[in-house]
Write a protein that holds these residues in place. Structure first.
Motif, PDB file in Angstrom:
ATOM      1  N   LEU A  37       0.815  -1.327  -0.107  1.00  0.00           N
ATOM      2  CA  LEU A  37       0.021   0.005  -0.066  1.00  0.00           C
ATOM      3  C   LEU A  37       0.867   1.244  -0.103  1.00  0.00           C
ATOM      4  O   LEU A  37       0.493   2.173  -0.609  1.00  0.00           O
ATOM      5  CB  LEU A  37      -1.073  -0.139   1.219  1.00  0.00           C
ATOM      6  CG  LEU A  37      -1.930  -1.325   1.307  1.00  0.00           C
ATOM      7  CD1 LEU A  37      -2.712  -1.035   2.483  1.00  0.00           C
ATOM      8  CD2 LEU A  37      -2.747  -1.148   0.080  1.00  0.00           C
ATOM      9  N   GLY A  38       1.914   1.301   0.714  1.00  0.00           N
ATOM     10  CA  GLY A  38       2.742   2.488   0.757  1.00  0.00           C
ATOM     11  C   GLY A  38       3.565   2.634  -0.479  1.00  0.00           C
ATOM     12  O   GLY A  38       3.511   3.831  -0.939  1.00  0.00           O
ATOM     13  N   ALA A  39       3.800   1.635  -1.383  1.00  0.00           N
ATOM     14  CA  ALA A  39       4.556   1.888  -2.644  1.00  0.00           C
ATOM     15  C   ALA A  39       3.253   2.346  -3.736  1.00  0.00           C
ATOM     16  O   ALA A  39       3.615   3.324  -4.505  1.00  0.00           O
ATOM     17  CB  ALA A  39       4.877   0.505  -3.345  1.00  0.00           C
ATOM     18  N   LEU A  40       2.142   1.803  -3.613  1.00  0.00           N
ATOM     19  CA  LEU A  40       1.015   2.263  -4.398  1.00  0.00           C
ATOM     20  C   LEU A  40       0.703   3.791  -4.150  1.00  0.00           C
ATOM     21  O   LEU A  40       0.433   4.409  -4.934  1.00  0.00           O
ATOM     22  CB  LEU A  40      -0.228   1.482  -4.057  1.00  0.00           C
ATOM     23  CG  LEU A  40      -0.188   0.072  -4.809  1.00  0.00           C
ATOM     24  CD1 LEU A  40      -1.242  -0.914  -4.069  1.00  0.00           C
ATOM     25  CD2 LEU A  40      -0.223   0.020  -6.235  1.00  0.00           C
ATOM     26  N   ALA A  41       0.738   4.047  -2.815  1.00  0.00           N
ATOM     27  CA  ALA A  41       0.243   5.615  -2.449  1.00  0.00           C
ATOM     28  C   ALA A  41       1.523   6.415  -2.791  1.00  0.00           C
ATOM     29  O   ALA A  41       1.201   7.456  -3.241  1.00  0.00           O
ATOM     30  CB  ALA A  41       0.256   5.633  -1.122  1.00  0.00           C
ATOM     31  N   SER A  42       2.563   6.084  -2.644  1.00  0.00           N
ATOM     32  CA  SER A  42       3.744   6.820  -2.925  1.00  0.00           C
ATOM     33  C   SER A  42       3.820   7.302  -4.611  1.00  0.00           C
ATOM     34  O   SER A  42       4.025   8.248  -5.104  1.00  0.00           O
ATOM     35  CB  SER A  42       5.100   6.432  -2.603  1.00  0.00           C
ATOM     36  OG  SER A  42       5.466   5.075  -3.143  1.00  0.00           O
ATOM     37  N   SER A  43       3.602   6.183  -5.322  1.00  0.00           N
ATOM     38  CA  SER A  43       3.800   6.364  -6.740  1.00  0.00           C
ATOM     39  C   SER A  43       2.530   7.192  -7.413  1.00  0.00           C
ATOM     40  O   SER A  43       2.571   7.915  -8.215  1.00  0.00           O
ATOM     41  CB  SER A  43       3.583   5.010  -7.516  1.00  0.00           C
ATOM     42  OG  SER A  43       3.716   5.058  -8.744  1.00  0.00           O
ATOM     43  N   THR A  44       1.341   7.004  -6.568  1.00  0.00           N
ATOM     44  CA  THR A  44       0.109   7.782  -7.180  1.00  0.00           C
ATOM     45  C   THR A  44       0.352   9.318  -6.740  1.00  0.00           C
ATOM     46  O   THR A  44       0.030   9.845  -7.613  1.00  0.00           O
ATOM     47  CB  THR A  44      -1.076   7.080  -6.298  1.00  0.00           C
ATOM     48  OG1 THR A  44      -1.173   5.735  -6.628  1.00  0.00           O
ATOM     49  CG2 THR A  44      -2.203   7.936  -6.627  1.00  0.00           C
ATOM     50  N   VAL A  45       0.659   9.498  -5.477  1.00  0.00           N
ATOM     51  CA  VAL A  45       0.902  10.996  -5.202  1.00  0.00           C
ATOM     52  C   VAL A  45       1.907  11.566  -6.064  1.00  0.00           C
ATOM     53  O   VAL A  45       1.743  12.757  -6.525  1.00  0.00           O
ATOM     54  CB  VAL A  45       1.254  10.918  -3.720  1.00  0.00           C
ATOM     55  CG1 VAL A  45       1.380  12.458  -3.444  1.00  0.00           C
ATOM     56  CG2 VAL A  45      -0.017  10.476  -2.850  1.00  0.00           C
ATOM     57  N   THR A  46       3.249  10.979  -6.151  1.00  0.00           N
ATOM     58  CA  THR A  46       4.231  11.673  -6.698  1.00  0.00           C
ATOM     59  C   THR A  46       4.244  11.794  -8.271  1.00  0.00           C
ATOM     60  O   THR A  46       4.540  12.615  -8.711  1.00  0.00           O
ATOM     61  CB  THR A  46       5.476  10.726  -6.016  1.00  0.00           C
ATOM     62  OG1 THR A  46       5.596  10.601  -4.530  1.00  0.00           O
ATOM     63  CG2 THR A  46       6.743  11.594  -6.809  1.00  0.00           C
ATOM     64  N   ASP A  47       3.973  10.553  -8.867  1.00  0.00           N
ATOM     65  CA  ASP A  47       4.011  10.438 -10.120  1.00  0.00           C
ATOM     66  C   ASP A  47       2.672  10.811 -10.892  1.00  0.00           C
ATOM     67  O   ASP A  47       2.693  11.148 -12.199  1.00  0.00           O
ATOM     68  CB  ASP A  47       4.409   8.916 -10.750  1.00  0.00           C
ATOM     69  CG  ASP A  47       5.717   8.387  -9.872  1.00  0.00           C
ATOM     70  OD1 ASP A  47       6.516   9.282  -9.928  1.00  0.00           O
ATOM     71  OD2 ASP A  47       5.905   7.297  -9.386  1.00  0.00           O
TER      72      ASP A  47
END
Length: 520
Positions: free
Chosen positions: A344-354
Motif C-alpha cells: 500500500l505504501g508503494a502504491l500510495a507514493s507512486s500515485t501521489v508523486t508520479d
C-alpha cells in the motif's frame, strides 16, 4: 483444527499491525512516510525485500515443485542474484543518490512527465492485479482452517479482515512500519519452515535422503530440457531469472521503495545483493521440505492417490494434519506472514508523486503530500479488497492471468529505464511508443504464441529436447516458458525505441528532457 492454533493465528493478525504502529512512530513529513527519511538499516531492508517478493503461493508451492520434480527451481534464484548485482550498481545509485521518492522519478528526469506517468500507472495496475490475487490466495488457508473448526466465513469477509490488518500499520506507521513488519514476518515463516523440517526428520525412515538422491530428487542443474518450454532449463532459468530480477528490483516501486529507505547508496546495494542470497537459501529450505514430504508420502500422487483437490494443497495438508497443536498454528501464521507484506505504501507514493501532482498541476506542501499519501493508502486498500473479493474459486481463469501479469509489463518497464541509459538520442515520444508496443506484442506472445510439445519446434526452428511429460501428448501446443517474457519485452522496447531514436540528429533533438516541476 485446535483452538490453540486459532488463537495463535488471531494474535498474529492483531499483533502485527499494532507492532507496526509502535515501530513506525509518528510520521512528521511526507519523506518520512514514503521513504522513512533514509533511516532503515540495510539488513532490515534486505529482509523486507525478501518478504515483499514472497507470497503464500510461494511458500505453499515451492515444496510441491521439489515433491514432483527436483531442485532445478534453484536455478531461478541463481539468476535472481545476478540480476540484483546489475541493479545494485546501475540503477540504485541513480535512485538513492538522486533523493528520489519513486523509481519513476528517474524516467521523469530523463524523458519527461509523460513517460513517468505512463510507467507509474502501469505499475499501479500491475500491482493491483498481482496483489489482489495474492490477498485472495492468503484467504484460502484461513478459510480451510475456519471450515475445519466449524466457522463459516465468506472469502470477502476474510479478505476484508486481512485488508484492515495491512492498512492499519501502513496508514499510521508509513514505510518504516512496513519494512520492520516485513522483516519480522519473514523471520517468522522461515522459523516455521525450520520447525517443519525438525518434525519431519523424526517421521522419516533411515536412509531416506540417499533414496531421494538415487531418485534424482536433488538434481540442481538442468542442461537437457528444451529452454523454450521448460522454465527450469538452465539457460531459461538463469538468464530469464536475471532479467526478471532486474525488472522486479529495479523498475517495480514495491521493491525500490524499500531500498530507498536505507541511509545511503552502499547500504541499499548491500540490502539488495544480500536479499538475493537470502532468497536462494529460502528457496533451498522449502525445496528441502518438499523432498522430505516426497519421502514421507512415498512419492504418491497428491491428487489421484492422496485425494487432494490440487497438488499445491500438499504442504498445507501436512501442516494441518501432522504437526502438533500450537506448532501448526505458528506455521500457518507464518504462511500468512508471507502474504501480508504491504504494497500500500508503494502504491500510495507512486500515485501521489508520479500521478496526482502531475494531474493537479500544483506543487503540494509537505503536509498536503503526507495527507494525500494516507488518503491513497486507504483508497488502494479498498481497491485491493474489492478486487480480491471478486474471486470465488481458485480455479477461476483470471487467477492465472493475474499471476502472469508481470509478463505483460515488466519488460516494458525495465526496457524504458535501459533505453534512457543506453540511447542518448531517445526522447519521450520514442520511449512511450516503444513502451506501448512492447505491452501489445507481449500480450500476443503470452496469449497466442504456441509451439509443438512433441518436436520442441516453432516455425521450423528446433529448440531442443521437449519436456518428457509433454511427449505423451504429441498434439498439444504449449506456451513459451514464463522466464522468457521479461527478456523478450526488454528487447522489444530497446529495438523499437532505439530505431525511433536514430532519426534524431541535431543537438536540440538528442538532448535529454529536463524534469518539469508542477506549476505553483
Amino acid at each position: 483444527m485446535r483452538a490453540v492454533d486459532l488463537l495463535i493465528i488471531a494474535v498474529f493478525l492483531v499483533g502485527m499491525p499494532l507492532l507496526g504502529i509502535l515501530i513506525g512512530g509518528r510520521q512528521k513529513s511526507a519523506n518520512d512516510y514514503f521513504v522513512g527519511d533514509g533511516k532503515i538499516k540495510w539488513w532490515v531492508a534486505c529482509l523486507s525485500v525478501v518478504s515483499a517478493e514472497t507470497s503464500t503461493l510461494t511458500v505453499l508451492s515451492v515444496p510441491t515443485v521439489a515433491y514432483l520434480g527436483a531442485f532445478t527451481y534453484l536455478q531461478l534464484a541463481i539468476g535472481y542474484i545476478i540480476g540484483r548485482i546489475v541493479v545494485a550498481f546501475v540503477l540504485l545509485p541513480r535512485y538513492v543518490a538522486g533523493n528520489m521518492t519513486t523509481a519513476y522519478n528517474f524516467l521523469g528526469k530523463r524523458f519527461g512527465p509523460g513517460l513517468q506517468g505512463t510507467a507509474s500507472v502501469t505499475f499501479l495496475l500491475t500491482r493491483l492485479l498481482a496483489d489482489g490475487v495474492r490477498l485472495f490466495a492468503t484467504a484460502i488457508p484461513i478459510k480451510v482452517v475456519l471450515d475445519a473448526y466449524g466457522v463459516d466465513a465468506a472469502y470477502w469477509q476474510i479478505v476484508a479482515v486481512l485488508g484492515v490488518a495491512m492498512v492499519v500499520y501502513t496508514f499510521f506507521g508509513g514505510v518504516r512500519a512496513v519494512v520492520w513488519v516485513d522483516a519480522i514476518q519473514m523471520l517468522w515463516y522461515v522459523v516455521g519452515g525450520v520447525a517443519v523440517i525438525v518434525v519431519l526428520s523424526g517421521k522419516l525412515p533411515d536412509g531416506w535422503f540417499g533414496a531421494a538422491v538415487d531418485a534424482g530428487k536433488t538434481q540442481l542443474l538442468d542442461f537437457g530440457s528444451a529452454p523454450v518450454s521448460n522454465a527450469y532449463a538452465f539457460i531459461t532459468a538463469v538468464l530469464g531469472g536475471a532479467v526478471l530480477s532486474m525488472a522486479s528490483h529495479g523498475a517495480d516501486q514495491l521493491i525500490v521503495q524499500r531500498l530507498m529507505a536505507c541511509n545511503d547508496v552502499r547500504a541499499s546495494q548491500k540490502a539488495l545483493i544480500a536479499s538475493g542470497v537470502v532468497v536462494f537459501l529460502q528457496f533451498a529450505l522449502f525445496l528441502f521440505i518438499g523432498t522430505m514430504l516426497w519421502s514421507f508420502y512415498k512419492g504418491l500422487d497428491p491428487v489421484s492417490e492422496l485425494g487432494l483437490a490440487a497438488n499445491d494443497e500438499l504442504f498445507a495438508t501436512f501442516i494441518v494434519t501432522e504437526l502438533p497443536s500450537g506448532l501448526s498454528g505458528f506455521v500457518i501464521a507464518g504462511i500468512l506472514a508471507a502474504a501480508l507484506s504491504s504494497s500500500l505504501g508503494a502504491l500510495a507514493s507512486s500515485t501521489v508523486t508520479d500521478v496526482y501532482q502531475r494531474i493537479s498541476k500544483r506543487k503540494l506542501s509537505d503536509a498536503d503530500l503526507l495527507r494525500q499519501g494516507r488518503i491513497w493508502t486507504v483508497v488502494w486498500a479498498g481497491a485491493l479488497v474489492v478486487f480480491a473479493s471478486m474471486f470465488t474459486t481458485t480455479k477461476n481463469p483470471i487467477v492465472e492471468t493475474a499471476l502472469a501479469i508481470t509478463g505483460y509489463t515488466y519488460g516494458a518497464l525495465l526496457g524504458a529505464f535501459l533505453l534512457g541509459l543506453l540511447f542518448r538520442r531517445a526522447r519521450q515520444s520514442d520511449a512511450i511508443v516503444a513502451f506501448v508496443t512492447t505491452v501489445a506484442v507481449m500480450a500476443f506472445v503470452i496469449l497466442g504464441l504456441k509451439f509443438s510439445a512433441q518436436t520442441g519446434t516453432f516455425l521450423g526452428v528446433d529448440f531442443g529436447k521437449p519436456d518428457p511429460g509433454l511427449v505423451a501428448a504429441p498434439d498439444k501446443a504449449v506456451a513459451l516458458a514464463f522466464p522468457w517474457y521479461t527478456p523478450i519485452g526488454v528487447l522489444i522496447t530497446l529495438v523499437v525505441g532505439g530505431l525511433l531514436a536514430l532519426r534524431r540528429r541535431s543537438p536540440e533533438e538528442t538532448a535529454p528532457v529536463p524534469e518539469r516541476a508542477p506549476a505553483a
